[in-house]
Design a protein around this motif. Structure first.
Motif, PDB file in Angstrom:
ATOM      1  N   SER A  78      75.727  44.699  43.578  1.00 22.33           N
ATOM      2  CA  SER A  78      76.481  44.158  42.457  1.00 22.33           C
ATOM      3  C   SER A  78      75.941  44.700  41.139  1.00 22.33           C
ATOM      4  N   PHE A  79      76.769  44.618  40.120  1.00 19.60           N
ATOM      5  CA  PHE A  79      76.296  44.880  38.760  1.00 19.60           C
ATOM      6  C   PHE A  79      76.992  43.906  37.819  1.00 19.60           C
ATOM      7  N   ALA A  80      76.441  43.767  36.627  1.00 20.54           N
ATOM      8  CA  ALA A  80      76.941  42.760  35.691  1.00 20.54           C
ATOM      9  C   ALA A  80      77.457  43.412  34.421  1.00 20.54           C
ATOM     10  N   VAL A  81      78.476  42.804  33.866  1.00 15.51           N
ATOM     11  CA  VAL A  81      78.988  43.164  32.537  1.00 15.51           C
ATOM     12  C   VAL A  81      78.778  41.969  31.625  1.00 15.51           C
ATOM     13  N   PHE A  82      78.142  42.219  30.488  1.00 10.81           N
ATOM     14  CA  PHE A  82      77.886  41.178  29.502  1.00 10.81           C
ATOM     15  C   PHE A  82      78.737  41.450  28.260  1.00 10.81           C
ATOM     16  N   CYS A  83      79.373  40.434  27.735  1.00 11.73           N
ATOM     17  CA  CYS A  83      80.025  40.517  26.425  1.00 11.73           C
ATOM     18  C   CYS A  83      79.239  39.642  25.452  1.00 11.73           C
ATOM     19  N   ARG A 124      78.405  49.167  21.315  1.00  8.53           N
ATOM     20  CA  ARG A 124      79.098  48.385  20.297  1.00  8.53           C
ATOM     21  C   ARG A 124      80.587  48.648  20.455  1.00  8.53           C
ATOM     22  N   LEU A 125      81.332  47.587  20.744  1.00  8.22           N
ATOM     23  CA  LEU A 125      82.761  47.729  20.980  1.00  8.22           C
ATOM     24  C   LEU A 125      83.546  47.713  19.684  1.00  8.22           C
ATOM     25  N   GLY A 126      82.956  47.141  18.635  1.00  3.66           N
ATOM     26  CA  GLY A 126      83.636  47.056  17.352  1.00  3.66           C
ATOM     27  C   GLY A 126      83.247  45.776  16.641  1.00  3.66           C
ATOM     28  N   GLY A 127      83.205  45.811  15.296  1.00  2.00           N
ATOM     29  CA  GLY A 127      82.825  44.616  14.549  1.00  2.00           C
ATOM     30  C   GLY A 127      81.465  44.115  14.987  1.00  2.00           C
ATOM     31  N   ASP A 128      81.398  42.827  15.347  1.00  4.31           N
ATOM     32  CA  ASP A 128      80.136  42.259  15.842  1.00  4.31           C
ATOM     33  C   ASP A 128      80.198  42.046  17.351  1.00  4.31           C
ATOM     34  N   GLU A 129      81.053  42.816  18.032  1.00  6.06           N
ATOM     35  CA  GLU A 129      81.182  42.720  19.486  1.00  6.06           C
ATOM     36  C   GLU A 129      80.352  43.806  20.173  1.00  6.06           C
ATOM     37  N   PHE A 130      79.556  43.381  21.130  1.00  8.41           N
ATOM     38  CA  PHE A 130      78.731  44.299  21.915  1.00  8.41           C
ATOM     39  C   PHE A 130      78.973  44.034  23.396  1.00  8.41           C
ATOM     40  N   ALA A 131      78.618  45.004  24.218  1.00  8.72           N
ATOM     41  CA  ALA A 131      78.727  44.839  25.662  1.00  8.72           C
ATOM     42  C   ALA A 131      77.559  45.556  26.330  1.00  8.72           C
ATOM     43  N   ILE A 132      77.197  45.063  27.513  1.00  6.29           N
ATOM     44  CA  ILE A 132      76.067  45.615  28.269  1.00  6.29           C
ATOM     45  C   ILE A 132      76.472  45.766  29.735  1.00  6.29           C
ATOM     46  N   ILE A 133      76.035  46.847  30.347  1.00  4.73           N
ATOM     47  CA  ILE A 133      76.158  47.033  31.792  1.00  4.73           C
ATOM     48  C   ILE A 133      74.759  47.014  32.390  1.00  4.73           C
ATOM     49  N   ALA A 134      74.559  46.168  33.389  1.00  2.00           N
ATOM     50  CA  ALA A 134      73.286  46.117  34.119  1.00  2.00           C
ATOM     51  C   ALA A 134      73.583  46.404  35.590  1.00  2.00           C
ATOM     52  N   THR A 135      73.028  47.485  36.125  1.00  2.00           N
ATOM     53  CA  THR A 135      73.392  47.956  37.461  1.00  2.00           C
ATOM     54  C   THR A 135      72.376  47.538  38.514  1.00  2.00           C
ATOM     55  N   ASN A 136      72.817  47.676  39.781  1.00  2.00           N
ATOM     56  CA  ASN A 136      71.959  47.487  40.963  1.00  2.00           C
ATOM     57  C   ASN A 136      71.216  46.153  40.940  1.00  2.00           C
ATOM     58  N   LEU A 137      71.975  45.070  40.819  1.00  2.00           N
ATOM     59  CA  LEU A 137      71.376  43.734  40.784  1.00  2.00           C
ATOM     60  C   LEU A 137      71.172  43.223  42.203  1.00  2.00           C
ATOM     61  N   SER A 138      70.026  42.636  42.451  1.00  2.00           N
ATOM     62  CA  SER A 138      69.776  42.058  43.773  1.00  2.00           C
ATOM     63  C   SER A 138      70.505  40.733  43.951  1.00  2.00           C
ATOM     64  N   SER A 139      70.788  40.043  42.839  1.00  2.00           N
ATOM     65  CA  SER A 139      71.517  38.772  42.884  1.00  2.00           C
ATOM     66  C   SER A 139      72.031  38.452  41.483  1.00  2.00           C
ATOM     67  N   PRO A 140      73.043  37.579  41.361  1.00  2.00           N
ATOM     68  CA  PRO A 140      73.544  37.200  40.037  1.00  2.00           C
ATOM     69  C   PRO A 140      72.483  36.551  39.151  1.00  2.00           C
ATOM     70  N   SER A 141      71.477  35.943  39.747  1.00  2.00           N
ATOM     71  CA  SER A 141      70.439  35.293  38.946  1.00  2.00           C
ATOM     72  C   SER A 141      69.683  36.305  38.081  1.00  2.00           C
ATOM     73  N   ILE A 175      80.425  39.416  37.124  1.00  2.00           N
ATOM     74  CA  ILE A 175      79.696  40.132  38.176  1.00  2.00           C
ATOM     75  C   ILE A 175      80.659  40.914  39.060  1.00  2.00           C
ATOM     76  N   PHE A 176      80.330  42.187  39.289  1.00  2.00           N
ATOM     77  CA  PHE A 176      81.047  43.006  40.268  1.00  2.00           C
ATOM     78  C   PHE A 176      80.362  42.860  41.621  1.00  2.00           C
ATOM     79  N   PRO A 177      81.074  42.651  42.726  1.00  2.00           N
ATOM     80  CA  PRO A 177      82.539  42.592  42.843  1.00  2.00           C
ATOM     81  C   PRO A 177      83.095  41.168  42.859  1.00  2.00           C
TER      82      PRO A 177
END
Length: 239
Positions: A78-83, A124-141, A175-177
């Protein structure tokens, strides 16, 4: 070419055949390409990065997001996307001016990236909006701990800030998937979770929950209906 110190210099050579004093000769023009290469690199950087913070921009983020789908499907990881967006950022601009707002955005970018590892990408997606990708997660925690680290880093940053009360962020996580199997869906769901984080008090993070999508859709429908209600004469005085 190579200079006296042995360093290579990119160059362009143009050769022409000429007649000189009745004899055939070659004329060679040499053009130093260092300035051109720097300009091209800068243009390429601006095409893929935010000019203010130096972070990857929305296009780079979306490309990376799409790139991560296939290998994570193959590995069943899994990997996570943060907004993220900054709490009360508009107040910073209104009270201290846009220069202070820009300085804050740069400080936020530097602070958050300092707690991410090399496999985690912040954009930085624009304005004060940011996003993060975190890959190869062992668990959502693990994604939860990343969000906690970001919030804690900003809390520490507050202690040295003249605008301490404004330097905080709300975070939504998908969380993907589990939450979606495509990049657009993940980003949409992370944004939905961000909306919940902001309504739950700001300065917190929230994972996507199934009910959130229904709540957000219903609220946006209500907002749309309210905006058009006066023109349609749909309000009635009850008291």
């Amino acid at each position: 070419m190579r200079d006296v110190n042995g360093q290579f210099i990119p160059a362009e050579f143009i050769l022409r055949s000429i007649d000189f004093a009745g004899q055939p000769h070659h004329a060679i023009a040499v053009r130093d390409l260092r300035d051109r290469r720097k300009a091209e690199e800068h243009i390429h950087f601006l095409a893929h990065h935010d000019a203010l913070t130096g972070l990857p921009n929305r296009n780079s983020f979306n490309a990376r997001l799409d790139k991560e789908i296939e290998p994570h499907q193959a590995s069943a990881q899994s990997f996570a996307v943060f907004c993220l967006d900054l709490d009360r950022f508009k107040e910073v601009n209104d009270l201290f001016g846009h220069a202070a707002g820009d300085a804050l955005l740069k400080r936020i970018a530097k602070c958050v990236t300092s707690v991410l590892d090399r496999n985690q990408m912040m954009a930085r997606l624009g304005g004060d909006e940011f996003a993060i990708i975190a890959t190869n997660l062992s668990s959502p925690s693990v994604a939860g701990r990343i969000a906690e680290n970001i919030i804690e880093a900003l809390r520490i940053e507050n202690e040295s800030s003249t605008t301490a009360s404004f330097v905080s962020t709300s975070i939504g996580v998908a969380i993907f998937p589990n939450d979606a199997r495509d990049g657009r869906g993940l980003l949409t769901h992370a944004d939905t979770a961000l909306y919940r984080a902001k309504t739950d008090g700001r300065g917190v993070y929230r994972f996507l929950e199934a009910a959130m999508g229904v709540e957000v859709r219903d609220r946006r429908m209500l907002e749309h209906d309210l905006r058009t209600a006066i023109a349609r004469q749909e309000f009635e005085l009850a008291y």
